[in-house]
Scaffold this active site. Structure first.
Site, PDB file in Angstrom:
ATOM      1  N   GLU A 128      20.815 -17.378   3.833  1.00 10.55           N
ATOM      2  CA  GLU A 128      20.040 -16.205   4.316  1.00 10.55           C
ATOM      3  C   GLU A 128      18.549 -16.524   4.380  1.00 10.55           C
ATOM      4  O   GLU A 128      17.695 -15.667   4.105  1.00 10.55           O
ATOM      5  CB  GLU A 128      20.376 -14.949   3.495  1.00 10.55           C
ATOM      6  CG  GLU A 128      21.875 -14.637   3.606  1.00 10.55           C
ATOM      7  CD  GLU A 128      22.269 -13.225   3.331  1.00 10.55           C
ATOM      8  OE1 GLU A 128      21.401 -12.329   3.431  1.00 10.55           O
ATOM      9  OE2 GLU A 128      23.460 -12.988   3.044  1.00 10.55           O
TER      10      GLU A 128
HETATM   11  N1  CAA Z   1      12.472  -7.681  12.264  1.00 13.53           N
HETATM   12  C1  CAA Z   1      12.389  -7.460  13.589  1.00 13.53           C
HETATM   13  N2  CAA Z   1      12.007  -8.406  14.484  1.00 13.53           N
HETATM   14  C2  CAA Z   1      11.685  -9.614  13.985  1.00 13.53           C
HETATM   15  C3  CAA Z   1      11.728  -9.917  12.616  1.00 13.53           C
HETATM   16  C4  CAA Z   1      12.154  -8.885  11.741  1.00 13.53           C
HETATM   17  N3  CAA Z   1      12.258  -9.074  10.419  1.00 13.53           N
HETATM   18  N4  CAA Z   1      11.356 -11.203  12.440  1.00 13.53           N
HETATM   19  C5  CAA Z   1      11.078 -11.697  13.667  1.00 13.53           C
HETATM   20  N5  CAA Z   1      11.275 -10.724  14.589  1.00 13.53           N
HETATM   21  C6  CAA Z   1      11.057 -10.812  16.045  1.00 13.53           C
HETATM   22  C7  CAA Z   1       9.607 -11.157  16.357  1.00 13.53           C
HETATM   23  O1  CAA Z   1       8.802 -10.004  16.417  1.00 13.53           O
HETATM   24  C8  CAA Z   1       9.752 -11.819  17.714  1.00 13.53           C
HETATM   25  O2  CAA Z   1       9.896 -10.844  18.722  1.00 13.53           O
HETATM   26  P1  CAA Z   1       8.822 -10.679  19.949  1.00 13.53           P
HETATM   27  O3  CAA Z   1       8.790 -12.027  20.651  1.00 13.53           O
HETATM   28  O4  CAA Z   1       9.386  -9.572  20.775  1.00 13.53           O
HETATM   29  O5  CAA Z   1       7.518 -10.365  19.296  1.00 13.53           O
HETATM   30  C9  CAA Z   1      11.089 -12.529  17.596  1.00 13.53           C
HETATM   31  O6  CAA Z   1      11.823 -11.884  16.576  1.00 13.53           O
HETATM   32  C10 CAA Z   1      10.947 -13.988  17.276  1.00 13.53           C
HETATM   33  O7  CAA Z   1      10.270 -14.060  16.033  1.00 13.53           O
HETATM   34  P2  CAA Z   1       9.487 -15.341  15.562  1.00 13.53           P
HETATM   35  O8  CAA Z   1       8.561 -15.805  16.649  1.00 13.53           O
HETATM   36  O9  CAA Z   1       8.911 -15.039  14.229  1.00 13.53           O
HETATM   37  O10 CAA Z   1      10.670 -16.415  15.452  1.00 13.53           O
HETATM   38  P3  CAA Z   1      10.645 -17.875  14.895  1.00 13.53           P
HETATM   39  O11 CAA Z   1      11.438 -18.716  15.818  1.00 13.53           O
HETATM   40  O12 CAA Z   1       9.244 -18.300  14.586  1.00 13.53           O
HETATM   41  O13 CAA Z   1      11.531 -17.751  13.559  1.00 13.53           O
HETATM   42  C11 CAA Z   1      12.033 -17.422  11.242  1.00 13.53           C
HETATM   43  C12 CAA Z   1      11.141 -17.087  12.444  1.00 13.53           C
HETATM   44  C13 CAA Z   1      11.544 -16.474  10.163  1.00 13.53           C
HETATM   45  C14 CAA Z   1      11.879 -18.857  10.796  1.00 13.53           C
HETATM   46  C15 CAA Z   1      13.522 -17.101  11.596  1.00 13.53           C
HETATM   47  O14 CAA Z   1      14.024 -18.008  12.573  1.00 13.53           O
HETATM   48  C16 CAA Z   1      14.438 -17.171  10.394  1.00 13.53           C
HETATM   49  O15 CAA Z   1      14.491 -16.201   9.630  1.00 13.53           O
HETATM   50  N6  CAA Z   1      15.158 -18.286  10.211  1.00 13.53           N
HETATM   51  C17 CAA Z   1      16.161 -18.411   9.124  1.00 13.53           C
HETATM   52  C18 CAA Z   1      17.497 -17.897   9.572  1.00 13.53           C
HETATM   53  C19 CAA Z   1      18.386 -17.596   8.423  1.00 13.53           C
HETATM   54  O16 CAA Z   1      18.026 -16.853   7.513  1.00 13.53           O
HETATM   55  N7  CAA Z   1      19.591 -18.119   8.488  1.00 13.53           N
HETATM   56  C20 CAA Z   1      20.576 -17.831   7.474  1.00 13.53           C
HETATM   57  C21 CAA Z   1      21.913 -17.821   8.078  1.00 13.53           C
HETATM   58  S1  CAA Z   1      22.879 -16.432   7.706  1.00 13.53           S
HETATM   59  C22 CAA Z   1      23.592 -16.721   6.190  1.00 13.53           C
HETATM   60  O17 CAA Z   1      23.201 -17.555   5.440  1.00 13.53           O
HETATM   61  C23 CAA Z   1      24.673 -15.768   5.880  1.00 13.53           C
HETATM   62  C24 CAA Z   1      25.687 -16.161   4.920  1.00 13.53           C
HETATM   63  O18 CAA Z   1      26.811 -16.485   5.290  1.00 13.53           O
HETATM   64  C25 CAA Z   1      25.431 -15.994   3.478  1.00 13.53           C
END
Ligand code: CAA
Length: 379
Positions: free
Chosen positions: A363
């Protein structure tokens, strides 16, 4: 911020504590060793309402707040983090997203059985080449008019084998980047959907983690959640809440190891006194107690913000990074306090140490949490 627990919160804590001690503790070592899915425990969790705690009663859930959920997560994670991760994914990554963004038909068809624990859900974002960089989705869903044609592979999917309902994140228009990503509800049994190998993991070994393959799976259009292109935001919003659940899991793992270390230190004697009376051990326990309490306050704060309808993106990232690093650090210390006994399965702390590691990875890794936190700091 008010952290006093109501009578209801205390009752939920007691129910989760009883469940952990009476139903999870027996057999936990064997399930971990043999990677055995906790079928009996899942049945009991459903009966107790732990699989859809925050879902409105209208859709079969318990209608409880996020604080109740983290309290239950902490207690169950003290004893069995394999049970708590399946609970966390079902509650926060699957039920929450469906209730918040699903249509009435989707809620009736999919959310109700998930909230009642009659079915289990999985959240499918990670891919062989898309982990932290979650926008780089290679799973493709081509718009065919009345359905999507889904092709690709998902990795490390919690509940992958035992789930019936899968929320699959897929790219539908590569030219639009993250705005061309959608989330589709996929059912087990849809032609072309195969559950692949089960992972043999370091920790949370009784949880059911699989690779999933999609080959020309026809997913009806009505199974898309939200507007076209909403999938990435759906994933980010859902993960923000999911991280509160994983932070609570990490808190529970740390607190479980701490409780075992305190009990052991009161009994074990060395140099003619119980080891708790040696400053070398007492100071370790003091640091554990302090940092676990700090983690608990961060987890409760994130939960309270979510319950108050305020933004909790930063708070959930802070809670997760701090609680998971506390869990890793202090489960290692708990093993150290137990000495040679800590290194064998019977004393439970080695399992908690292995379980702690994943909380720094899934996550969103600790590094991803720091991206989220630093963006808040910079804005
Ligand atoms: N809420 C709403 N929108 C959001 C947001 C949030 N919390 N975070 C980002 N966004 C939106 C941004 O506003 C943007 O939208 P706009 O272009 O319209 O403004 C869009 O999403 C893209 O955002 P970023 O430019 O910030 O994206 P990024 O490519 O820089 O990525 C990151 C940011 C935080 C690194 C994200 O990719 C991330 O969280 N990565 C990790 C993914 C993850 O947690 N994976 C886990 C897998 S699931 C799992 O583990 C489940 C399980 O089985 C236990």
């Amino acid at each position: 911020m008010n952290f006093s627990l109501s009578e209801e919160h205390l009752m939920i804590r007691q129910a989760a504590r009883d469940f952990a001690q009476n139903d999870c503790k027996p057999g936990v070592i064997e399930r971990d060793t043999n990677m055995k899915w906790p079928a009996e425990q899942v049945k009991k969790m459903a009966e107790l309402g732990f699989l859809g705690m925050m879902v409105s009663p209208e859709y079969g859930g318990g209608g409880m707040d996020t604080l109740s959920y983290v309290i239950a997560m902490e207690e169950i994670s003290k004893v069995d983090a394999s049970c708590s991760v399946l609970m966390s994914v079902n509650n926060s990554l699957v039920c929450w997203g469906l209730e918040e963004f699903g249509t009435e038909e989707q809620k009736r068809k999919y959310l109700v059985p998930l909230a009642k624990g009659e079915k289990i859900g999985a959240f499918c974002l990670s891919e062989p080449e898309a982990g932290s960089d979650a926008t780089s989705q290679s799973t493709i869903a081509i718009d065919m008019g009345d359905h999507y044609l889904l092709n690709g592979t998902k990795n490390w999917i919690t509940n992958g084998g035992c789930a019936s309902t899968y929320l699959v994140i897929a790219q539908t228009d590569v030219t639009k980047g993250h705005k061309g990503i959608n989330v589709l509800i996929v059912e087990k049994g849809m032609p072309g959907f195969t559950v692949g190998k089960k992972e043999d993991k370091l920790g949370i070994r009784a949880s059911d983690t699989h690779t999933l393959m999609f080959s020309d799976v026809k997913v009806p259009k009505e199974n898309r959640i939200g507007e076209d292109g909403f999938g990435f935001k759906f994933a980010m919003k859902t993960l923000s809440g999911g991280r509160i659940g994983i932070a609570a899991q990490a808190l529970g793992i740390a607190a479980g190891a701490y409780e075992l270390a305190v009990d052991y230190s009161k009994q074990r004697k060395a140099f003619k006194k119980e080891i708790i009376n040696h400053q070398a051990v007492a100071f370790k326990l003091a640091d554990m107690a302090t940092e676990i309490e700090a983690a608990r306050l961060l987890v409760y704060k994130a939960a309270r913000l979510k319950d108050a309808g305020k933004n909790y993106d930063q708070a959930s990232a802070m809670a997760k990074v701090f609680a998971s690093e506390t869990a890793m650090k202090h489960t290692v210390e708990a093993v150290q306090i137990h000495g040679g006994y800590g290194y064998v399965k019977e004393y439970h702390v080695e399992r908690l140490m292995r379980d702690a590691k994943i909380t720094q990875i899934y996550e969103g890794t600790s590094e991803v949490q720091r991206i989220v936190i630093s963006r808040g700091v910079l804005s």
